[in-house]
Every structure is written in structure tokens, then in C-alpha cells.
Design an enzyme around this catalytic site. Structure first.
Site, PDB file in Angstrom:
ATOM      1  N   SER A   1       0.875  -1.183   0.000  1.00 37.80           N
ATOM      2  CA  SER A   1       0.000   0.000   0.000  1.00 37.80           C
ATOM      3  C   SER A   1       0.900   1.217   0.000  1.00 37.80           C
ATOM      4  CB  SER A   1      -0.867   0.016   1.258  1.00 37.80           C
ATOM      5  OG  SER A   1      -1.501   1.275   1.422  1.00 37.80           O
TER       6      SER A   1
ATOM      7  N   TYR B   1      -1.560  -0.292  10.265  1.00 40.23           N
ATOM      8  CA  TYR B   1      -1.633  -0.593   8.821  1.00 40.23           C
ATOM      9  C   TYR B   1      -0.355  -0.153   8.092  1.00 40.23           C
ATOM     10  CZ  TYR B   1      -3.679  -0.943   4.147  1.00 40.23           C
ATOM     11  OH  TYR B   1      -3.939  -1.276   2.843  1.00 40.23           O
TER      12      TYR B   1
HETATM   13  P1  NAD Z   1     -11.346  -6.259   1.081  1.00 36.99           P
HETATM   14  O1  NAD Z   1     -11.645  -6.070   2.523  1.00 36.99           O
HETATM   15  O2  NAD Z   1     -12.439  -6.135   0.060  1.00 36.99           O
HETATM   16  O3  NAD Z   1     -10.623  -7.671   0.852  1.00 36.99           O
HETATM   17  C1  NAD Z   1      -9.778  -8.281   1.794  1.00 36.99           C
HETATM   18  C2  NAD Z   1     -10.112  -9.766   1.831  1.00 36.99           C
HETATM   19  O4  NAD Z   1      -9.181 -10.418   2.700  1.00 36.99           O
HETATM   20  C3  NAD Z   1     -11.509 -10.035   2.386  1.00 36.99           C
HETATM   21  O5  NAD Z   1     -12.261 -10.837   1.494  1.00 36.99           O
HETATM   22  C4  NAD Z   1     -11.233 -10.760   3.702  1.00 36.99           C
HETATM   23  O6  NAD Z   1     -12.239 -11.717   4.046  1.00 36.99           O
HETATM   24  C5  NAD Z   1      -9.876 -11.391   3.441  1.00 36.99           C
HETATM   25  N1  NAD Z   1      -9.168 -11.684   4.693  1.00 36.99           N
HETATM   26  C6  NAD Z   1      -9.051 -10.874   5.774  1.00 36.99           C
HETATM   27  N2  NAD Z   1      -8.392 -11.501   6.746  1.00 36.99           N
HETATM   28  C7  NAD Z   1      -8.056 -12.733   6.275  1.00 36.99           C
HETATM   29  C8  NAD Z   1      -7.364 -13.855   6.827  1.00 36.99           C
HETATM   30  N3  NAD Z   1      -6.881 -13.819   8.083  1.00 36.99           N
HETATM   31  N4  NAD Z   1      -7.215 -14.961   6.069  1.00 36.99           N
HETATM   32  C9  NAD Z   1      -7.717 -15.008   4.808  1.00 36.99           C
HETATM   33  N5  NAD Z   1      -8.386 -13.977   4.237  1.00 36.99           N
HETATM   34  C10 NAD Z   1      -8.557 -12.858   4.962  1.00 36.99           C
HETATM   35  O7  NAD Z   1     -10.202  -5.197   0.742  1.00 36.99           O
HETATM   36  P2  NAD Z   1      -9.413  -4.912  -0.615  1.00 36.99           P
HETATM   37  O8  NAD Z   1      -9.486  -3.465  -0.862  1.00 36.99           O
HETATM   38  O9  NAD Z   1      -9.776  -5.854  -1.687  1.00 36.99           O
HETATM   39  O10 NAD Z   1      -7.941  -5.214  -0.084  1.00 36.99           O
HETATM   40  C11 NAD Z   1      -7.054  -6.139  -0.668  1.00 36.99           C
HETATM   41  C12 NAD Z   1      -5.650  -5.713  -0.328  1.00 36.99           C
HETATM   42  O11 NAD Z   1      -5.402  -4.408  -0.866  1.00 36.99           O
HETATM   43  C13 NAD Z   1      -5.339  -5.608   1.165  1.00 36.99           C
HETATM   44  O12 NAD Z   1      -4.048  -6.116   1.416  1.00 36.99           O
HETATM   45  C14 NAD Z   1      -5.391  -4.119   1.412  1.00 36.99           C
HETATM   46  O13 NAD Z   1      -4.620  -3.755   2.527  1.00 36.99           O
HETATM   47  C15 NAD Z   1      -4.821  -3.596   0.131  1.00 36.99           C
HETATM   48  N6  NAD Z   1      -5.103  -2.196  -0.193  1.00 36.99           N
HETATM   49  C16 NAD Z   1      -6.364  -1.772  -0.404  1.00 36.99           C
HETATM   50  C17 NAD Z   1      -6.581  -0.423  -0.708  1.00 36.99           C
HETATM   51  C18 NAD Z   1      -7.965   0.088  -0.934  1.00 36.99           C
HETATM   52  O14 NAD Z   1      -8.181   1.293  -0.856  1.00 36.99           O
HETATM   53  N7  NAD Z   1      -8.948  -0.747  -1.228  1.00 36.99           N
HETATM   54  C19 NAD Z   1      -5.512   0.452  -0.800  1.00 36.99           C
HETATM   55  C20 NAD Z   1      -4.223  -0.033  -0.598  1.00 36.99           C
HETATM   56  C21 NAD Z   1      -4.029  -1.368  -0.303  1.00 36.99           C
END
Ligand code: NAD
Length: 262
Positions: A144, A157
Site C-alpha cells: 500500500s 496498517y
Molecule cells: P477487502 O476487505 O475487500 O478484501 C480483503 C479480503 O481479505 C476479504 O475478502 C477478507 O475476508 C480477506 N481476509 C481478511 N483476513 C483474512 C485472513 N486472516 N485470512 C484469509 N483472508 C482474509 O479489501 P481490498 O481493498 O480488496 O484489499 C485487498 C488488499 O489491498 C489488502 O491487502 C489491502 O490492505 C490492500 N489495499 C487496499 C486499498 C484500498 O483502498 N482498497 C488500498 C491499498 C491497499
């Protein structure tokens, strides 16, 4: 017809989430068989249904990536079912509370580090043990911009994502001799939807000098900090992951690619 990932198997974690599912669909459309991993059985079954429409083999695995033994067992099951894991999108993550350090809850710090650092480590280690034997692998970790810039009120985070950048750089060196490339993507502000709204609301609630206490103002402040003056769409992520997994990036490893609008 020769799609770029024909004959390859991709393991995607957080496959029930926004970025995981969008990327899994893209890899499936490019020919990859899919092993979908998530902790939420409901999200997993929806993701499996959505990806199966692409016509590739798809299996779903309910697994908590913070559980080392569960991760090892899941990776074994995937290798038995598909024969190999060629591509890993190590993407599951969790955000935790938005508070300044002096108010930051230890439970949130621990939960975020467990999922984002230990979870990513367990998966990377288990899958790379398999990939080392085959002398082939393409790994993309989801970091991120929080793990590059260190935004306020996100100590758990941000620290965890600095960790993911570190895992990426170091694993890329450890695995380079085995024809395994390890890169990361760093999305910044993505929207619209739940993640964006939550981020805006929680930064407003945190009540610090960095953001307004009005969520609508926070949204404006965030957008104004982006050179391209907009948030990113989830659809702007999968192509970058696909590129990093393909031979188009054959001389890239240990890199963290920002997806941040500048
Ligand atoms: P999201 O919450 O839609 O998806 C995250 C998924 O991870 C969920 O389906 C959740 O059930 C799963 N998860 C959580 N804990 C878990 C565990 N212990 N074991 C297995 N699965 C688990 O969020 P997203 O936006 O799709 O995020 C995906 C990645 O992108 C993450 O690493 C997040 O930090 C990163 N990210 C997101 C953004 C954003 O703005 N959306 C920005 C930067 C980074």
C-alpha cells in the site's frame, strides 16, 4: 488461441474481497486456473461462482492466513488438486483502527500485523517452498502507499505495509536464484465504495490536524493530495498484477509499483 496464463495455476488470497476478486477474474480471463483463498466462506462462494463463468478450473479454500498450519495444509491441497502453483497474488489484508499512536489500541495493532505481515509471510513461505522445487514462480504481494508514505493515524496498517515492502524486497533476493520473481503493488486511494467511505469517515473521526472532522471535507482533502485529482478504480489494479506476473516484466523483481494517481 494462446492466452498468456494458459496452463498456469494462480493462488489468490483475499479472493473474496474487492481487489482479490477483480484480479482473479482478470487472471481467469487470461487463462489461469484459480485457487481462491479467503477467510469468509460467503465471499468465497460468490467469488467462485463469478470466476467459474470464465470456464477455467476454480476451487475455493476457506483458510485463515494467520494460521501457519492451515496455510501449509491449504497449499498442499492446492498443489494436489492443480498439480502446481505458478502464480501467487498474496493480497489478503486488514486495515484496523484509525487513531494517533498515543491512543492506538494494541488489539488492532496485533490483529493488523498478524494478518498483513504474518499472514503474508506464511503464504509466501509455504508457496515459495513449492516454487523453489519447480524453479518457477511469479509472486505479487499487495502492499500500500501507506507502507511508503506513512500516513497519520494508521500506525498498524502503515507499519504492516512497510513490512510487506520489506518481505517483497528480501524474498525477491532469496528467490531470484530459483527463477521466482517477487514484486509488490501499492494502491493508494481506491473508490468509490466501502473502503473509501470507511477511510474518509475514520480519518474524520480521528480528529487530528491532518484532516477535517467532516468526512466530505476529508474526501476533498484526500483527492486534492492526488496529482491526477481522483481516486483510483478497482479495475485499474488487475492489469498491473497481470503485467508483474507475465513475461512482459521478466527483468523486474523486488519492485513495489505504486498505483496512486501520481
Ligand atoms: P477487502 O476487505 O475487500 O478484501 C480483503 C479480503 O481479505 C476479504 O475478502 C477478507 O475476508 C480477506 N481476509 C481478511 N483476513 C483474512 C485472513 N486472516 N485470512 C484469509 N483472508 C482474509 O479489501 P481490498 O481493498 O480488496 O484489499 C485487498 C488488499 O489491498 C489488502 O491487502 C489491502 O490492505 C490492500 N489495499 C487496499 C486499498 C484500498 O483502498 N482498497 C488500498 C491499498 C491497499
Amino acid at each position: 488461441d494462446g492466452r498468456k496464463f494458459d496452463g498456469k495455476t494462480a493462488l489468490v488470497t483475499g479472493a473474496g474481497g474487492n481487489i482479490g476478486l477483480a484480479t482473479a477474474l482478470r487472471l481467469a480471463n487470461e487463462g489461469a486456473a484459480l485457487a481462491l483463498v479467503d477467510i469468509s466462506p460467503e465471499k468465497l462462494s460468490q467469488a467462485k461462482a463469478a470466476c467459474s463463468a470464465s470456464g477455467v478450473p476454480v476451487e475455493a479454500y476457506d483458510c485463515d492466513i494467520t494460521d501457519r498450519d492451515a496455510v501449509a495444509a491449504t497449499v498442499d491441497r492446492i498443489v494436489s488438486a492443480f498439480g502446481a502453483i505458478d502464480l501467487l497474488f498474496n493480497n489478503a489484508g486488514f486495515q484496523g483502527a484509525f487513531k494517533p499512536i498515543h491512543e492506538y489500541p494494541e488489539e488492532d495493532f496485533e490483529a493488523v500485523i498478524r494478518i498483513n505481515v504474518f499472514g503474508a509471510f506464511h503464504m509466501l513461505r509455504a508457496v515459495s517452498r513449492h516454487m523453489v522445487k519447480r524453479r518457477f514462480g511469479r509472486i505479487v504481494n499487495t502492499a500500500s502507499m501507506a507502507g511508503v508514505q506513512g500516513p497519520p493515524n494508521m500506525v498498524a496498517y502503515g507499519t504492516s505495509k512497510f513490512g510487506v515492502v520489506g518481505l517483497t524486497q528480501i524474498a525477491s533476493k532469496d528467490l531470484a536464484p530459483y527463477n521466482i520473481r517477487v514484486n509488490a503493488i501499492s494502491p493508494a486511494f481506491m473508490g468509490p465504495g466501502y473502503m473509501w467511505d470507511r477511510q474518509v469517515e475514520l480519518q474524520a473521526e480521528a480528529g487530528t490536524q491532518y484532516f477535517s472532522s467532516n468526512p466530505e471535507e476529508v474526501a476533498k482533502q484526500m483527492i486534492e493530495s492526488v496529482p491526477m485529482r481522483r481516486y483510483g478504480d478497482i479495475s485499474e489494479i488487475p492489469g498491473v498484477v497481470s503485467f508483474l506476473m507475465s513475461d512482459d516484466s521478466s527483468y523486474m523483481t523486488g519492485v513495489n509499483v505504486p498505483i496512486s494517481g501520481g
